[in-house]
Design an enzyme around this catalytic site. Structure first.
Site, PDB file in Angstrom:
ATOM      1  N   ASP A 169     -13.570  -4.887  -3.994  1.00  0.00           N
ATOM      2  CA  ASP A 169     -12.682  -4.379  -2.936  1.00  0.00           C
ATOM      3  C   ASP A 169     -13.205  -4.862  -1.591  1.00  0.00           C
ATOM      4  O   ASP A 169     -14.425  -4.942  -1.391  1.00  0.00           O
ATOM      5  CB  ASP A 169     -12.676  -2.844  -2.972  1.00  0.00           C
ATOM      6  CG  ASP A 169     -11.470  -2.233  -2.297  1.00  0.00           C
ATOM      7  OD1 ASP A 169     -11.305  -2.434  -1.080  1.00  0.00           O
ATOM      8  OD2 ASP A 169     -10.686  -1.548  -2.978  1.00  0.00           O
ATOM      9  N   GLY A 222      -9.668   0.567   1.151  1.00  0.00           N
ATOM     10  CA  GLY A 222     -10.421   1.301   0.146  1.00  0.00           C
ATOM     11  C   GLY A 222     -11.564   2.082   0.765  1.00  0.00           C
ATOM     12  O   GLY A 222     -11.948   1.877   1.920  1.00  0.00           O
ATOM     13  N   ASP A 246     -12.846 -10.393  -0.839  1.00  0.00           N
ATOM     14  CA  ASP A 246     -11.403 -10.549  -0.678  1.00  0.00           C
ATOM     15  C   ASP A 246     -10.791 -11.050  -1.977  1.00  0.00           C
ATOM     16  O   ASP A 246     -11.347 -11.951  -2.626  1.00  0.00           O
ATOM     17  CB  ASP A 246     -11.119 -11.539   0.454  1.00  0.00           C
ATOM     18  CG  ASP A 246      -9.662 -11.523   0.873  1.00  0.00           C
ATOM     19  OD1 ASP A 246      -8.810 -12.014   0.097  1.00  0.00           O
ATOM     20  OD2 ASP A 246      -9.373 -11.032   1.971  1.00  0.00           O
ATOM     21  N   ILE A 247      -9.645 -10.500  -2.356  1.00  0.00           N
ATOM     22  CA  ILE A 247      -9.012 -10.853  -3.622  1.00  0.00           C
ATOM     23  C   ILE A 247      -8.585 -12.315  -3.653  1.00  0.00           C
ATOM     24  O   ILE A 247      -8.369 -12.882  -4.731  1.00  0.00           O
ATOM     25  CB  ILE A 247      -7.809  -9.910  -3.892  1.00  0.00           C
ATOM     26  CG1 ILE A 247      -7.309 -10.048  -5.326  1.00  0.00           C
ATOM     27  CG2 ILE A 247      -6.680 -10.167  -2.900  1.00  0.00           C
ATOM     28  CD1 ILE A 247      -8.319  -9.728  -6.383  1.00  0.00           C
ATOM     29  N   ALA A 253      -5.608  -4.548  -6.696  1.00  0.00           N
ATOM     30  CA  ALA A 253      -5.664  -5.014  -5.312  1.00  0.00           C
ATOM     31  C   ALA A 253      -4.309  -5.525  -4.845  1.00  0.00           C
ATOM     32  O   ALA A 253      -3.725  -6.405  -5.474  1.00  0.00           O
ATOM     33  CB  ALA A 253      -6.704  -6.122  -5.177  1.00  0.00           C
ATOM     34  N   ALA A 254      -3.812  -4.968  -3.735  1.00  0.00           N
ATOM     35  CA  ALA A 254      -2.491  -5.355  -3.244  1.00  0.00           C
ATOM     36  C   ALA A 254      -2.230  -4.730  -1.886  1.00  0.00           C
ATOM     37  O   ALA A 254      -2.877  -3.758  -1.494  1.00  0.00           O
ATOM     38  CB  ALA A 254      -1.399  -4.911  -4.216  1.00  0.00           C
ATOM     39  N   THR A 258       5.408  -2.432 -10.144  1.00  0.00           N
ATOM     40  CA  THR A 258       6.131  -1.395  -9.415  1.00  0.00           C
ATOM     41  C   THR A 258       7.599  -1.339  -9.809  1.00  0.00           C
ATOM     42  O   THR A 258       8.186  -2.349 -10.222  1.00  0.00           O
ATOM     43  CB  THR A 258       6.026  -1.662  -7.901  1.00  0.00           C
ATOM     44  OG1 THR A 258       6.886  -0.767  -7.189  1.00  0.00           O
ATOM     45  CG2 THR A 258       6.454  -3.082  -7.564  1.00  0.00           C
ATOM     46  N   TYR A 300       7.935  -6.653  -0.653  1.00  0.00           N
ATOM     47  CA  TYR A 300       6.934  -6.031  -1.519  1.00  0.00           C
ATOM     48  C   TYR A 300       7.330  -6.173  -2.979  1.00  0.00           C
ATOM     49  O   TYR A 300       6.545  -6.631  -3.822  1.00  0.00           O
ATOM     50  CB  TYR A 300       6.761  -4.560  -1.155  1.00  0.00           C
ATOM     51  CG  TYR A 300       5.989  -3.775  -2.190  1.00  0.00           C
ATOM     52  CD1 TYR A 300       4.649  -4.068  -2.450  1.00  0.00           C
ATOM     53  CD2 TYR A 300       6.591  -2.753  -2.917  1.00  0.00           C
ATOM     54  CE1 TYR A 300       3.931  -3.362  -3.407  1.00  0.00           C
ATOM     55  CE2 TYR A 300       5.883  -2.037  -3.871  1.00  0.00           C
ATOM     56  CZ  TYR A 300       4.557  -2.341  -4.114  1.00  0.00           C
ATOM     57  OH  TYR A 300       3.854  -1.648  -5.072  1.00  0.00           O
ATOM     58  N   GLY A 337      15.356  -0.690   2.668  1.00  0.00           N
ATOM     59  CA  GLY A 337      14.691  -0.882   1.382  1.00  0.00           C
ATOM     60  C   GLY A 337      14.567   0.353   0.533  1.00  0.00           C
ATOM     61  O   GLY A 337      14.132   0.272  -0.620  1.00  0.00           O
TER      62      GLY A 337
END
Length: 349
Positions: A31, A36, A50-51, A73-74, A116, A140, A282
């Site tokens: 993370d 986080g 970093d992702i 992670a997002a 999602t 998103y 949205g």
């Protein structure tokens, strides 16, 4: 298993990390701590990175001899994705590709990813099934659907055993109040309601009062952290090589925003009130899951399906942790009364 949790210091990621450890697995969090919380990881190993950093991911996978990855992670704010989609494609899509590349390079083949309900066509009949039409209404949702397509391609080409879990509304806290939802930039309805109840926000806004629902407010399918974590472990254990399975995670029951408010007033024991505001871009009127597929294939069913239980756990956390995970949390929350900006984060949903 030795499991790497990307976004493992975030809300869902850190709860799943705790769940995995409690069931005997070795877990490492990855993370960047932009959203986080270090304290949420407890005494589990934490790699700060970093992702999108392939080298850091490869090093973490190799050094800790990882067997499986849970990818949380997002960036997750729908309003922020509309304002700045570039960041969402960078973190949610490019970051996921960096992770997939690192897994292929190091021979790690078992994966579960957070997706999602925002990937669906919100005009599709409810409840939504995995076969319902896909037509994201926001960047998103588009970024998450692109991530799913990429995972499926990698699974087929490189033999990954992958699962995408499409969350509806993740909510609540650990039943004992020891871990819950807190971000520096909050946008989720339940923690916003809890912060209002604590006097840390000036208003609880209800976005739209004329939706085609029983009471005019939006309806959502709230699913507890406890049930989310159980589904992730089942997915890691049950995935098949060379495939990507897709499952909805929800209770199958909708709760309106005003019903959520009523449950909070019952739990807290006093009226709270609310402030009307305009609809947000949205937002769909209703989002409810059909989660029978994961029940049939993996034996998962929600065990904490009562909205009152979910709210009670959330209130126990917020009441006992009014400053969240940091000494400046209450002060920061008190100043926020607009749609929060996003951060370039590698924290869980």
């Amino acid at each position: 298993m030795r499991i790497l949790c990307t976004g493992g210091a975030g809300y869902v990621g850190s709860h799943c990390l705790r769940h995995f450890r409690a069931r005997g697995h070795e877990v490492v969090a990855f993370d960047n701590l932009a959203e986080g919380n270090r304290a949420a990881v407890g005494d589990a190993p934490l790699v700060v990175g970093d992702i999108r950093d392939r080298d850091a991911l490869r090093a973490a996978l190799s050094a800790h001899r990882i067997d499986a990855v849970a990818h949380f992670a997002a960036l997750i704010s729908v309003p922020a994705s509309i304002k700045d989609p570039r960041a969402y494609w960078s973190v949610n899509v490019e970051g996921s590709q960096a992770l997939l590349d690192a897994m292929v390079d190091t021979g790690v083949t078992r994966l579960v990813v957070s997706s999602t309900a925002a990937v669906y066509d919100h005009d599709a009949p409810m409840p939504l099934r995995e076969t319902s039409a896909l037509a994201p209404a926001t960047p998103y949702g588009t970024s998450k659907l692109a991530m799913e397509h990429m995972v499926r391609d990698y699974a087929r080409a490189y033999g990954l055993a992958a699962t995408a879990l499409r969350y509806f509304n993740a909510a609540g806290a650990e039943p004992d109040g020891s871990h819950g939802e807190w971000r520096r930039e909050e946008s989720h309805v339940l923690p916003l309601l809890m912060l209002f109840a604590l006097g840390q926000r000036p208003a609880f806004k209800v976005f739209g009062q004329d939706w085609p629902t029983a009471d005019g407010s939006c309806v959502r399918d709230f699913i507890s952290l406890t049930d989310l974590a159980a589904a992730h472990l089942l997915a890691l254990e049950g995935a098949a090589s060379g495939e990507m399975a897709v499952y909805n995670l929800g209770t199958g029951h909708g709760t309106s925003v005003l019903e959520l408010l009523g449950a909070a007033e019952e739990v807290i024991g006093r009226p709270l009130g609310w402030t009307p505001d305009a609809r947000r871009p949205g937002d769909p009127a209703v989002l409810v899951a059909d989660a029978e597929l994961i029940a049939e294939r993996l034996g998962w069913r929600p065990t904490v399906s009562s909205i009152r239980e979910i709210v009670a756990a959330a209130w126990a956390w917020h009441e006992s942790h009014p400053q969240g995970y940091g000494p400046h949390a209450a002060e920061a929350a008190r100043t926020k009364d607009t749609d929060p900006p996003h951060r370039i984060a590698a924290s869980g949903a």
